[in-house]
Every structure is written in structure tokens, then in C-alpha cells.
Scaffold this active site. Structure first.
Site, PDB file in Angstrom:
ATOM      1  N   HIS A 158       0.847  -1.196   0.000  1.00  0.00           N
ATOM      2  CA  HIS A 158       0.000   0.000   0.000  1.00  0.00           C
ATOM      3  C   HIS A 158       0.887   1.253   0.000  1.00  0.00           C
ATOM      4  O   HIS A 158       0.855   2.053   0.932  1.00  0.00           O
ATOM      5  CB  HIS A 158      -0.905   0.005   1.241  1.00  0.00           C
ATOM      6  CG  HIS A 158      -2.365   0.018   0.919  1.00  0.00           C
ATOM      7  ND1 HIS A 158      -2.972  -0.968   0.185  1.00  0.00           N
ATOM      8  CD2 HIS A 158      -3.341   0.919   1.226  1.00  0.00           C
ATOM      9  CE1 HIS A 158      -4.263  -0.686   0.059  1.00  0.00           C
ATOM     10  NE2 HIS A 158      -4.511   0.454   0.670  1.00  0.00           N
ATOM     11  N   ASN A 186      -4.358   3.447  -3.865  1.00  0.00           N
ATOM     12  CA  ASN A 186      -3.635   2.197  -4.129  1.00  0.00           C
ATOM     13  C   ASN A 186      -4.479   1.166  -4.868  1.00  0.00           C
ATOM     14  O   ASN A 186      -3.982   0.490  -5.774  1.00  0.00           O
ATOM     15  CB  ASN A 186      -3.132   1.616  -2.803  1.00  0.00           C
ATOM     16  CG  ASN A 186      -2.082   2.481  -2.154  1.00  0.00           C
ATOM     17  OD1 ASN A 186      -0.942   2.539  -2.590  1.00  0.00           O
ATOM     18  ND2 ASN A 186      -2.470   3.187  -1.093  1.00  0.00           N
ATOM     19  N   TYR A 232     -13.012 -10.830  -3.707  1.00  0.00           N
ATOM     20  CA  TYR A 232     -11.771 -10.084  -3.994  1.00  0.00           C
ATOM     21  C   TYR A 232     -11.047  -9.748  -2.694  1.00  0.00           C
ATOM     22  O   TYR A 232      -9.858 -10.058  -2.531  1.00  0.00           O
ATOM     23  CB  TYR A 232     -12.156  -8.821  -4.765  1.00  0.00           C
ATOM     24  CG  TYR A 232     -11.090  -7.769  -4.930  1.00  0.00           C
ATOM     25  CD1 TYR A 232      -9.980  -7.970  -5.744  1.00  0.00           C
ATOM     26  CD2 TYR A 232     -11.228  -6.529  -4.306  1.00  0.00           C
ATOM     27  CE1 TYR A 232      -9.027  -6.973  -5.923  1.00  0.00           C
ATOM     28  CE2 TYR A 232     -10.290  -5.526  -4.482  1.00  0.00           C
ATOM     29  CZ  TYR A 232      -9.197  -5.746  -5.284  1.00  0.00           C
ATOM     30  OH  TYR A 232      -8.263  -4.748  -5.466  1.00  0.00           O
ATOM     31  N   TYR A 233     -11.766  -9.139  -1.753  1.00  0.00           N
ATOM     32  CA  TYR A 233     -11.125  -8.742  -0.496  1.00  0.00           C
ATOM     33  C   TYR A 233     -10.747  -9.963   0.344  1.00  0.00           C
ATOM     34  O   TYR A 233      -9.691  -9.976   0.995  1.00  0.00           O
ATOM     35  CB  TYR A 233     -12.043  -7.813   0.296  1.00  0.00           C
ATOM     36  CG  TYR A 233     -12.102  -6.418  -0.274  1.00  0.00           C
ATOM     37  CD1 TYR A 233     -10.942  -5.652  -0.402  1.00  0.00           C
ATOM     38  CD2 TYR A 233     -13.300  -5.862  -0.694  1.00  0.00           C
ATOM     39  CE1 TYR A 233     -10.977  -4.376  -0.930  1.00  0.00           C
ATOM     40  CE2 TYR A 233     -13.355  -4.583  -1.217  1.00  0.00           C
ATOM     41  CZ  TYR A 233     -12.192  -3.839  -1.339  1.00  0.00           C
ATOM     42  OH  TYR A 233     -12.244  -2.566  -1.872  1.00  0.00           O
ATOM     43  N   ASP A 243      -3.156   7.281  -0.660  1.00  0.00           N
ATOM     44  CA  ASP A 243      -4.489   6.976  -1.164  1.00  0.00           C
ATOM     45  C   ASP A 243      -4.372   6.565  -2.640  1.00  0.00           C
ATOM     46  O   ASP A 243      -3.364   6.849  -3.287  1.00  0.00           O
ATOM     47  CB  ASP A 243      -5.407   8.199  -1.032  1.00  0.00           C
ATOM     48  CG  ASP A 243      -6.874   7.835  -1.172  1.00  0.00           C
ATOM     49  OD1 ASP A 243      -7.202   6.627  -1.104  1.00  0.00           O
ATOM     50  OD2 ASP A 243      -7.702   8.747  -1.350  1.00  0.00           O
ATOM     51  N   ARG A 300      -7.137   1.659  -6.895  1.00  0.00           N
ATOM     52  CA  ARG A 300      -7.324   2.072  -8.293  1.00  0.00           C
ATOM     53  C   ARG A 300      -6.038   1.898  -9.089  1.00  0.00           C
ATOM     54  O   ARG A 300      -6.045   1.402 -10.219  1.00  0.00           O
ATOM     55  CB  ARG A 300      -7.787   3.536  -8.341  1.00  0.00           C
ATOM     56  CG  ARG A 300      -9.263   3.727  -8.035  1.00  0.00           C
ATOM     57  CD  ARG A 300      -9.589   5.194  -7.808  1.00  0.00           C
ATOM     58  NE  ARG A 300      -9.127   5.648  -6.513  1.00  0.00           N
ATOM     59  CZ  ARG A 300      -8.768   6.902  -6.228  1.00  0.00           C
ATOM     60  NH1 ARG A 300      -8.787   7.822  -7.178  1.00  0.00           N
ATOM     61  NH2 ARG A 300      -8.393   7.240  -5.014  1.00  0.00           N
ATOM     62  N   LEU A 301      -4.909   2.293  -8.494  1.00  0.00           N
ATOM     63  CA  LEU A 301      -3.636   2.180  -9.203  1.00  0.00           C
ATOM     64  C   LEU A 301      -3.277   0.721  -9.453  1.00  0.00           C
ATOM     65  O   LEU A 301      -2.726   0.386 -10.512  1.00  0.00           O
ATOM     66  CB  LEU A 301      -2.525   2.865  -8.408  1.00  0.00           C
ATOM     67  CG  LEU A 301      -1.152   2.899  -9.088  1.00  0.00           C
ATOM     68  CD1 LEU A 301      -1.220   3.608 -10.442  1.00  0.00           C
ATOM     69  CD2 LEU A 301      -0.118   3.576  -8.189  1.00  0.00           C
ATOM     70  N   SER A 302      -3.609  -0.171  -8.523  1.00  0.00           N
ATOM     71  CA  SER A 302      -3.297  -1.591  -8.730  1.00  0.00           C
ATOM     72  C   SER A 302      -4.035  -2.132  -9.953  1.00  0.00           C
ATOM     73  O   SER A 302      -3.504  -2.971 -10.682  1.00  0.00           O
ATOM     74  CB  SER A 302      -3.669  -2.401  -7.485  1.00  0.00           C
ATOM     75  OG  SER A 302      -5.072  -2.594  -7.375  1.00  0.00           O
ATOM     76  N   ARG A 303      -5.246  -1.651 -10.192  1.00  0.00           N
ATOM     77  CA  ARG A 303      -6.005  -2.138 -11.346  1.00  0.00           C
ATOM     78  C   ARG A 303      -5.498  -1.513 -12.646  1.00  0.00           C
ATOM     79  O   ARG A 303      -5.496  -2.167 -13.701  1.00  0.00           O
ATOM     80  CB  ARG A 303      -7.499  -1.878 -11.113  1.00  0.00           C
ATOM     81  CG  ARG A 303      -8.043  -2.757  -9.977  1.00  0.00           C
ATOM     82  CD  ARG A 303      -9.498  -2.601  -9.741  1.00  0.00           C
ATOM     83  NE  ARG A 303      -9.873  -1.391  -9.024  1.00  0.00           N
ATOM     84  CZ  ARG A 303      -9.833  -1.243  -7.710  1.00  0.00           C
ATOM     85  NH1 ARG A 303      -9.391  -2.234  -6.927  1.00  0.00           N
ATOM     86  NH2 ARG A 303     -10.209  -0.121  -7.151  1.00  0.00           N
TER      87      ARG A 303
END
Length: 356
Positions: free
Chosen positions: A204, A210, A246-247, A208, A212-215
Site C-alpha cells: 500500500h 492504491n 476479492y477482499y 491513497d 485504483r492504481l493496482s487495477r
């Protein structure tokens, strides 16, 4: 940092990888639709991806609202945080689609993507593109917004730079066949991408954005690995539709990442199933497009093209774009409704048609 030497791929994972790779190889033949039809598929998938990825993180904008916002991105000013997040995600996705071959997987590029992801977000102005400086562990909150506990302990700000450097070194070596074969730890690209994503989210690294950026990074990594079909089908939508799984999969794998024998299977099984579903959704869409081209008259195709491009179509729109009479067009609209290609909304003068 983390161990992959004990990792073993299961028969289920092997089957999923094989089917995804088969589709990857066949995409050149499957992708022989007319350019305007492929363009329509990509526009639809982009709207779905942006809407789903931002909703996973709490946005309340529907796909239709996302589509309307994307048609006015040149305004550069947005009324809500939800709109700011959608605009930033759209910008970054366009960058990835246009320049994925030039975006090497480096810390600088990841920071730049994060900066652009949050470029419209007023709240995030101070930390765009910078690693976190305070803890951002994943917490649980009660109905009144009070924190009731930590769900997952992420890397500390002090650890983050070193862990990111190690992750990127590992991934770039694992993605280089010459290096991985020499070390005898070669991983299939989809497995390496899955491991990258789950470790990135465990770190992480940013205050903030993280998730969205991972996808975004998942799409970038898939394109760089040769999965050229990914812009035409939304992985984010598949994840949104199975958000609890997912979680749960993330937490099950992340819980043991700092041990000598991490359990990669829960996350990789979910990840590969999501990629497989993404592939199946696209395959189904392509087959439907082919049937459309084979079966529907030209007027009906023009009506559907307008509905895809604009999210809706009226008989008045169809008169303008085709020049045909209202009575002729009414017959085509009736046929498209009966065959399930369009749905009617409203009545009388306010009636309009949308995609199912």
C-alpha cells in the site's frame, strides 16, 4: 521480502492459464471485426472499467454518469470527489492504452501514474506521486464511522521505499525469461502479475489511490505481457461483481506474506478466475457482434451503433442519422426490442432506448 520458491501451480490454475493463453493466441483472428465495432467495444469497456474501479473504492457514479462525464472531460473542473476520481482514472487509462509499450515497470513510472491518477483530486494534492508518510493500514469502521479495528496491517512508511524497490526488482527479473530461466524460478506471466498485484496492495505504498492504481497497473502489465485484448473487456467490472471474494482472497494471501511459506493460492485462484471471466465476457461479446453483422439489416446496425456510442437512442435520433422514415424505423426498433438488443425506457415523447 516474500518467497515464491515453494509456489506450486494447481491443476485448476493450470487450466485457467491455458484457456486464457489460448484466447490470447486466437485474438488476432477474433479481432477481425470492423474497426468501428472494435472501437465501440473498447469505449464500452473503458466506461465499465472506470465506473467499476472507482465504485470499488466508494464512488457512487453509475456507468451512465461516468459516460456523461467522460464526454465533457475538457472542462477540467469537477464538482465532487467522485467526479475527480473518474476523470483521473480516465486520463491514466488513456495513457496506458496509448503508450503501454513505453511504460517500463519502474518506480518513477509508477509514481507518475499515481500522480496522474490523482491529478484532479483536491484532497490528494500534497501527496500525488509520493510514497506515504503516515500509516494507512486498512481499518474497519462501524455504522457511525468510528474505527473499530485494523483489518490488515500494511507496510510502514519507513519500509515502503525498500519494499517497493525489492518488488520491482523481483518482478522485472521474473518477467525476463533469460534471468528467470538461469535462476530456475521462471513463472508464467499471469502468475507473476498476480503476485505483483497482491504484494503491491500489501505494501500500500501511497497514502491513497492504491486500489485504483493496482487495477491500472494490472492492465498495463497484461498489455506488456502480450494480452492485447484487455482494453476491450473490463476486468474491473468482474472484480466489482465479486468484491467480497476479492477482499477475502487478498486478505488470505496477504496474511502470510512475511512468512517463509506464503499461501499464494487464494489470491491467484481468484485473480486467474477473474481474468478468465474477463476473457469469456469478451468472447461472448465478439460472437454477438458477429451475429449482428450477419443477421441484422444496415438500419438496425446504425441504430445500435448510436446506442453504443451515446448510451441511448431515440427514434428522432435514428431519423437524423439514417434519413429513413419514422414508420420504417419503428419496425426496426420493435425488432431490436423483441430480439433483446434494445430496451425501452419511458413513454410517449420522452421514450428512449438503451442497451440491455
Amino acid at each position: 521480502m516474500f518467497q515464491t520458491s515453494s509456489f506450486r501451480i494447481t491443476a485448476e490454475m493450470l487450466l485457467l492459464v491455458a484457456e486464457i493463453d489460448e484466447f490470447k493466441g486466437a485474438w488476432r483472428a477474433l479481432g477481425t471485426l470492423a474497426p468501428e465495432r472494435l472501437s465501440a467495444l473498447r469505449r464500452m469497456a473503458t466506461v465499465e472499467s472506470i465506473g467499476s474501479s472507482t465504485r470499488i473504492e466508494g464512488s457512487r457514479l453509475s456507468d451512465r454518469e461516468v459516460e456523461r462525464l467522460l464526454s465533457n472531460l475538457d472542462i477540467q473542473s469537477f464538482d465532487s470527489r467522485d467526479e475527480q476520481e473518474v476523470a483521473g482514472y480516465a486520463d491514466v487509462m488513456e495513457t496506458v492504452f496509448a503508450a503501454w509499450a513505453e511504460i517500463a515497470i519502474t518506480e518513477n513510472h509508477i509514481r507518475q501514474l499515481h500522480r496522474d491518477l490523482l491529478r484532479y483530486s483536491d484532497k490528494d494534492e500534497r501527496h500525488r506521486g509520493d510514497y506515504k508518510t503516515t500509516s494507512n493500514s486498512v481499518a474497519a469502521f462501524d455504522a457511525d464511522g468510528r474505527k473499530v479495528g485494523i483489518v490488515f496491517e500494511t507496510a510502514s512508511p519507513f519500509e515502503t521505499p525498500q519494499l517497493m524497490a525489492e518488488l520491482l526488482t523481483w518482478f522485472n527479473q521474473a518477467s525476463n525469461p533469460a534471468v528467470s530461466q538461469a535462476r530456475r524460478d521462471e513463472l508464467h506471466p499471469l502468475i507473476a502479475i498476480g503476485i505483483f498485484v497482491v504484494v503491491f496492495l500489501a505494501i500500500h505504498p501511497f497514502q491513497d489511490g492504491n486500489g485504483r492504481l493496482s487495477r491500472v497497473l494490472t492492465t498495463l502489465l497484461l498489455l506488456r505481457a502480450g494480452y492485447a485484448y484487455v482494453p476491450y473487456s473490463s476486468l474491473e467490472t468482474v472484480i466489482e461483481q465479486s468484491k467480497e471474494g476479492y477482499y477475502l482472497a487478498l486478505r488470505q494471501t496477504q496474511a502470510g506474506l512475511r512468512t517463509d511459506a506464503p499461501d499464494w493460492e487464494p489470491w491467484l485462484r481468484f485473480f486467474l478466475k477473474a481474468l478468465h471471466r474477463q476473457m469469456c465476457r469478451l468472447r461472448e461479446k465478439v460472437e454477438r457482434e458477429r451475429l449482428l453483422l450477419a443477421k441484422l439489416p444496415d438500419l438496425a446496425l446504425q441504430i445500435l451503433d448510436h446506442a453504443r456510442d451515446h448510451g441511448r437512442v431515440t427514434i428522432a435520433d435514428a431519423v437524423t442519422i439514417t434519413g429513413a422514415s419514422r414508420n420504417t424505423l419503428k419496425m426496426h426498433f420493435k425488432m431490436l426490442r423483441e430480439q433483446g438488443y434494445l430496451t425501452l425506457h419511458g413513454q410517449g415523447r420522452g421514450a428512449w432506448y438503451g442497451l440491455p
